[in-house]
Scaffold this motif. Structure first.
Motif, mmCIF file in Angstrom:
data_model
loop_
_atom_site.group_PDB
_atom_site.id
_atom_site.type_symbol
_atom_site.label_atom_id
_atom_site.label_comp_id
_atom_site.label_asym_id
_atom_site.label_seq_id
_atom_site.Cartn_x
_atom_site.Cartn_y
_atom_site.Cartn_z
ATOM 1 N N GLY A 94 0.768 -1.234 0.000
ATOM 2 C CA GLY A 94 0.000 0.000 0.000
ATOM 3 C C GLY A 94 0.798 1.281 0.000
ATOM 4 O O GLY A 94 0.221 2.366 -0.063
ATOM 5 N N LEU A 95 2.120 1.195 0.060
ATOM 6 C CA LEU A 95 2.941 2.403 0.104
ATOM 7 C C LEU A 95 3.182 2.938 -1.304
ATOM 8 O O LEU A 95 3.648 2.219 -2.172
ATOM 9 N N GLU A 96 2.868 4.208 -1.498
ATOM 10 C CA GLU A 96 3.170 4.878 -2.760
ATOM 11 C C GLU A 96 4.515 5.592 -2.608
ATOM 12 O O GLU A 96 4.690 6.404 -1.700
ATOM 13 N N ILE A 97 5.448 5.262 -3.510
ATOM 14 C CA ILE A 97 6.801 5.817 -3.446
ATOM 15 C C ILE A 97 7.026 6.720 -4.656
ATOM 16 O O ILE A 97 6.811 6.300 -5.784
ATOM 17 N N ALA A 98 7.488 7.926 -4.399
ATOM 18 C CA ALA A 98 7.869 8.858 -5.457
ATOM 19 C C ALA A 98 9.397 8.898 -5.477
ATOM 20 O O ALA A 98 10.020 9.690 -4.770
#
Length: 103
Positions: A94-98
């Motif tokens: 569920g982690l969104e990484i930029a």
């Protein structure tokens, strides 16, 4: 000397913009973040007191921070080498990484 390994806790300190890991009542280290102009949580620094090195505390505090960020729906931008390494080697559901360019 007592073994404090089982007495580790991690908390989010909003006022200091960081997650802290403690052994008992002693602050052993932290990972810091700042919120950028796009609302992303930029994790830019992780530090463990040398007296507590070699116990996996950096992994403990970063893992907690990433799981908490995922649960909160935050976008993480890792610039700290410790956080980058953790995210390259661990799945955080569920982690969104930029990812920054060049990382």
């Amino acid at each position: 000397m007592s073994d404090l390994t089982d007495d580790r806790t991690v908390t989010r300190d909003e006022a200091e913009s960081r997650y802290e890991v403690r052994l008992g009542d002693v602050l052993a280290g932290f990972t810091e973040y700042r919120v950028d102009s796009r609302g992303r949580y930029v994790f830019h620094h992780t530090e463990i007191d040398p007296a507590f090195g070699g116990r996996g505390l950096a992994t403990t505090v970063v893992a907690f921070a990433m799981e908490d960020a995922a649960a909160r729906g935050e976008v993480v931008r890792p610039t700290c080498p410790v956080v980058v390494k953790y995210l390259r080697t661990h799945e955080v559901p569920g982690l969104e990484i930029a990812w920054p360019d060049g990382v």
